[in-house]
Design a protein around this motif. Structure first.
Motif, PDB file in Angstrom:
ATOM      1  N   ILE A   1       0.849  -1.204   0.000  1.00  0.00           N
ATOM      2  CA  ILE A   1       0.000   0.000   0.000  1.00  0.00           C
ATOM      3  C   ILE A   1       0.878   1.246   0.000  1.00  0.00           C
ATOM      4  N   VAL A   2       1.896   1.236   0.848  1.00  0.00           N
ATOM      5  CA  VAL A   2       2.805   2.387   0.906  1.00  0.00           C
ATOM      6  C   VAL A   2       3.508   2.588  -0.438  1.00  0.00           C
ATOM      7  N   GLU A   3       3.940   1.496  -1.058  1.00  0.00           N
ATOM      8  CA  GLU A   3       4.598   1.595  -2.372  1.00  0.00           C
ATOM      9  C   GLU A   3       3.713   2.297  -3.397  1.00  0.00           C
TER      10      GLU A   3
ATOM     11  N   ASP B   1      16.391  13.990 -17.278  1.00  0.00           N
ATOM     12  CA  ASP B   1      17.232  13.325 -16.271  1.00  0.00           C
ATOM     13  C   ASP B   1      16.407  12.861 -15.080  1.00  0.00           C
ATOM     14  N   TRP B   2      15.500  13.694 -14.639  1.00  0.00           N
ATOM     15  CA  TRP B   2      14.668  13.327 -13.489  1.00  0.00           C
ATOM     16  C   TRP B   2      13.814  12.114 -13.810  1.00  0.00           C
ATOM     17  N   ILE B   3      13.304  12.066 -15.026  1.00  0.00           N
ATOM     18  CA  ILE B   3      12.508  10.904 -15.425  1.00  0.00           C
ATOM     19  C   ILE B   3      13.345   9.637 -15.295  1.00  0.00           C
ATOM     20  N   ILE B   4      14.564   9.703 -15.823  1.00  0.00           N
ATOM     21  CA  ILE B   4      15.437   8.525 -15.748  1.00  0.00           C
ATOM     22  C   ILE B   4      15.902   8.258 -14.326  1.00  0.00           C
ATOM     23  N   ASN B   5      16.487   9.277 -13.701  1.00  0.00           N
ATOM     24  CA  ASN B   5      17.157   9.057 -12.413  1.00  0.00           C
ATOM     25  C   ASN B   5      16.186   8.919 -11.252  1.00  0.00           C
ATOM     26  N   PHE B   6      15.180   9.793 -11.227  1.00  0.00           N
ATOM     27  CA  PHE B   6      14.248   9.761 -10.104  1.00  0.00           C
ATOM     28  C   PHE B   6      13.070   8.820 -10.389  1.00  0.00           C
ATOM     29  N   ALA B   7      12.280   9.154 -11.410  1.00  0.00           N
ATOM     30  CA  ALA B   7      11.036   8.395 -11.626  1.00  0.00           C
ATOM     31  C   ALA B   7      11.316   6.914 -11.877  1.00  0.00           C
ATOM     32  N   TYR B   8      12.289   6.644 -12.771  1.00  0.00           N
ATOM     33  CA  TYR B   8      12.572   5.229 -13.075  1.00  0.00           C
ATOM     34  C   TYR B   8      13.725   4.665 -12.246  1.00  0.00           C
ATOM     35  N   GLY B   9      14.761   5.471 -11.996  1.00  0.00           N
ATOM     36  CA  GLY B   9      15.913   4.961 -11.253  1.00  0.00           C
ATOM     37  C   GLY B   9      15.634   4.786  -9.773  1.00  0.00           C
ATOM     38  N   GLU B  10      14.787   5.632  -9.227  1.00  0.00           N
ATOM     39  CA  GLU B  10      14.490   5.535  -7.794  1.00  0.00           C
ATOM     40  C   GLU B  10      13.132   4.878  -7.516  1.00  0.00           C
ATOM     41  N   VAL B  11      12.085   5.406  -8.147  1.00  0.00           N
ATOM     42  CA  VAL B  11      10.740   4.981  -7.758  1.00  0.00           C
ATOM     43  C   VAL B  11      10.353   3.655  -8.407  1.00  0.00           C
ATOM     44  N   PHE B  12      10.394   3.616  -9.732  1.00  0.00           N
ATOM     45  CA  PHE B  12       9.932   2.404 -10.419  1.00  0.00           C
ATOM     46  C   PHE B  12      10.892   1.216 -10.258  1.00  0.00           C
ATOM     47  N   SER B  13      12.124   1.477  -9.882  1.00  0.00           N
ATOM     48  CA  SER B  13      13.073   0.372  -9.711  1.00  0.00           C
ATOM     49  C   SER B  13      12.992  -0.251  -8.325  1.00  0.00           C
ATOM     50  N   ARG B  14      12.153   0.289  -7.473  1.00  0.00           N
ATOM     51  CA  ARG B  14      12.067  -0.236  -6.119  1.00  0.00           C
ATOM     52  C   ARG B  14      11.499  -1.651  -6.122  1.00  0.00           C
ATOM     53  N   PRO B  15      11.975  -2.447  -5.189  1.00  0.00           N
ATOM     54  CA  PRO B  15      11.332  -3.746  -5.007  1.00  0.00           C
ATOM     55  C   PRO B  15      10.015  -3.521  -4.257  1.00  0.00           C
ATOM     56  N   GLY B  16       9.273  -4.555  -4.036  1.00  0.00           N
ATOM     57  CA  GLY B  16       8.084  -4.412  -3.193  1.00  0.00           C
ATOM     58  C   GLY B  16       6.783  -4.459  -3.986  1.00  0.00           C
TER      59      GLY B  16
END
Lengths: 154, 154, 154, 154, 154, 154
Positions: free
Chosen positions: A106-108, B50-65
Motif C-alpha cells: 500500500i505504501v509503495e 534526467d529526473w525521469i530517468i534518475n528519479f522516476a525510473y531509477g528511484e521509484v519504479f526500480s524499487r522492489p516491493g
C-alpha cells in the motif's frame, strides 16, 4: 409467457443474486465499514446505497480477471491521485489490508503517486495510511539507519 | 579526505548506477517510447529528462516491493482517473503490456475507474487502450452474445 | 439627482475606463491572441468576452502589487498543474514572453510542477512551451554534454 | 577501477552534497515545518522523506533561474488551483513569507486564481492564508472605506 | 423453488426491462450517438457498454424527480468544470438540445462555470458548444451592439 | 467633457446598481451566509468580496435566462464533481433550498454525479447535503422497504 408467482420470486432472485454477491464482496473488502456507509444513506439517498452494493460491488468489484488486492491497490492509487476523497481512500486502505495486501505494498503504491500526481498527493495519501495503520496497530519496518542514503539500503 | 581522480570516477559511478538502473527500467517498461520522450526534452528541458530517468525510473519504479505489472496497473488507474494526461496513459498501457500484464487486466482496471472517477474517465481510458491495442494488433476476446445479460456470461 | 446626457456619458466613461484598461492589459499580455479569443465569442457568448476584458484583465490582471511577469508565471504553474486547459496555457506562455519573462523562467516554473502536480503535468506543460517557443523561433541553451550528470553542469 | 574506502566516502559525499543542499533549502523555505513533515515520515515512508529532501528541495527548488519567492508564489497558485492539498498550501504560504515574499503578494496570487480556477478555489486559498497570517500576527492593510467601489481606491 | 424455463424467461425479462428503459432513455437523449459509443465498446469492453445502458441510463437517468433537461444541464456544468472529458461534454450538449433545452440555456450554464471552475473551463466549454451548434446549424442571437456595456443590453 | 459633481454621483450610481443587484441576489440565494463570507474577507482580501458581489452575483447570477434554482443545481453538480470545495458546496445546497429547489432535486443531482465523477464524489456530496438538511430539519421521504429492489419501488 405470463409468469406466475414462482416466477416473480425468480425475478427477485435474479436481483437478489446480484445484491447478495455485492453484499458479500462489500463485506469481504470493507468489513463492516462499507455496510455502515450504505446504512447511513438509508434516510437520505437509499438508492446510492443500492448502487454501491448492486453495481459497484455486485457488478464491478465482483468481476473475475483481477485479484481483489490488485483492485484495491488500483483504487488506492486513483484516490490518492485525485486527492479529493480522503474518507473513501481510508476505507480502501483498510479494504486492501482486509483482502490480503501487505502494508508495504500500500505504501509503495502511494509513494509512486509522487511521480504521477505530485508530492502533496503522496503526502496526503501517506497521512491516510498512517491513520488506518495506527487504528490496526500496524507498524512498517522502518529503515534501520536513516542517515545512510536510501539506494544503499535497498 | 581529498579524493583523487579515481574517486571522482566513483562518485560518477554512484550517479551512473542510478542512471543506468533508471535507463534499464525505462527501457523494460516503455521499450523505446520513454527514451524518445527523454530525448525530445534534450533541447528544451534536459533536466526533466534526467529526473525521469534518475528519479522516476531509477528511484521509484526500480524499487522492489511491487511487481512492474502492478506498478503499471496502478499508474493506469491513476492516469485514467485524472483524465488530463492521455499521452502518458497510452505510454503506460503500452508499458503494462511490455512488462507482462494481460490486455484483459488493463481493461479491468480502466473499467473499475467508472466507479471511482466516473464513466467519462473510463470511456476515455478505454479509448486510449483501444489505440494501443490496435497498434499492437491485440484483440480482446469479445463476448459471444451481447444480447445475453452480462452476469450470465461470466 | 436626475443626471443629464453629459452624465450618462460619464457613467459610460466609468464603464469604458475599466474596459479600456482591460483591453490595454489584454493587448500587452497576449498581443492579438486574447482579442481574437474575445472576438470569436461575439456570436455565441459575447458576455464571456466582456468578462474577460472587464473583469479578468480590467480588474484582476490590471491590479498593482505583482509584476505582469509574475502574474503570468503563476498562471502558467496553475494551468500546468490543472492540465485541462492546454489552449489557455499556450496563450499564457506566449503572454509571459510578451511581458518580458525569459523562456528559461517559464521552463523552470513548468519543471517545478513535476513536484507539485506530477511528471505528466510537467511533460505536457513542456509540450505547450515547445510549441510556443518554436512558433517564435526561441531556442533554449541546451546542456552541452547530456552524458554528464545534471548536478555537475549547474 | 576498484575504489578504496576513501572513495566510498566520496560517493557518500556526492549523495550527501545533494542531501545537504536539500536540507538547507528546505530549512530556508519552511523553517522547521518541512523537517517535521520529513521526520514524521520516518516510521512509515522514510524514502518519501528522502525524496522530498534530495529531489524536491535538493534538485528542483535549489536550482538557479528563479528566485525562491517566485518559486513559492508559483507553488501557491498551483496548490490553490488544485484545491486538494490544503496542508501543503499552508506550508508554502508560510514558506513564501520565510523567503521574503510580501503578504500582499501572496494574496494577489490567490485572488488571481479566481480567474483561472474559480472563486471557490480562491476562497479556500484565502482561508489558508488567513490561518497562516494569524499564526504569524500578520495584518494586511485593509481598504479604509469598503463602501467605496474598489477601482476608486486603487 | 426450482424455476422452470418460463421463469428463466421472466428473470431475463427483469433484466431486459432495465435494458430497454436504458436504451430508450439513451436514444431520447443522445439520438444515435450514445448507441454508437456503446457499439464501439463491443470489441474491447462490452460490459462498459452494458453499464452505460443498464446503470447510467437505465437506472440513473431514467429516474423521475428531475426533468431530462435539468439532468443534461447539470451534466454539462459538471463536465465543463472538470474539463477533462470534451467528447462526453459534446455528447451532452447535443443531448440537452435533443431533450428540449434551449441553446441559450446551455450557454448560460457554461458561462456560469467561469465563476465556479475558472475562465479556461468556461472557454473550453463554449468551444464544445460552438462545435455542436455549428453541426446543427444553431445560431445564438448575438448582441446587436457589442460596443455597449453588457449590463445596458440586458 | 469634464463631468461635474452630479455626474460623479451618477458614475457611482452605475457601480452601485451592479453592487445592489449583486447584494440582493446574494441575499436571495444564500440568506446571510454569503454576506458573512464577504464580510470575513474585509480584513484580508476585500476585493475578492467585491468581486463576489459585483461580478459573481451582480453580473453572472443576476442574469436572466435560467431560473435561480437551475443555477443552483448546476453549481451543486459542478462542486460535487470537483470535490475540492465542500464549504462552498454546502453554501449552495443551502442556497438551492432558499430559492425553492426541493431537497429531493438536490439529492437527484448529487446522485447523478456518481455517473459523471464517480461514487466518492457523490458520497461526499451527499454528506454535505446531509449536514445542510439536518441544520434545517429537513427529512427526505425514505424508501419504505429497503429490502425491495430499487426498480420495484419507483
Amino acid at each position: 409467457m405470463a409468469a406466475g408467482p414462482a416466477c416473480a420470486d425468480t425475478a427477485l432472485q435474479g436481483q437478489n443474486a446480484r445484491q447478495e454477491r455485492g453484499e458479500k464482496t462489500l463485506a469481504n473488502i470493507t468489513g463492516g465499514a462499507g455496510k455502515q456507509v450504505v446504512d447511513s444513506l438509508r434516510d437520505i439517498a437509499p438508492d446510492l446505497g443500492d448502487w454501491i452494493i448492486n453495481f459497484a460491488y455486485g457488478e464491478v468489484f465482483s468481476r473475475p480477471g483481477l485479484s481483489l488486492c490488485t483492485r484495491e491497490l488500483t483504487t488506492i492509487s486513483a484516490l490518492t491521485a485525485l486527492g479529493n476523497a480522503q474518507p473513501q481512500l481510508k476505507v480502501h486502505i483498510d479494504g486492501a489490508l482486509n483482502v490480503g495486501c501487505k502494508p508495504e505494498e500500500i505504501v509503495e503504491v502511494i509513494l509512486q503517486m509522487a511521480v504521477y500526481a505530485g508530492f502533496p498527493s503522496a503526502l496526503n495519501g501517506i497521512g491516510a495510511a498512517r491513520e488506518v495503520f495506527a487504528k490496526r496497530g500496524i507498524k512498517i519496518a522502518a529503515r534501520t539507519d536513516p542517515a545512510v542514503p536510501p539506494q544503499e539500503t535497498r
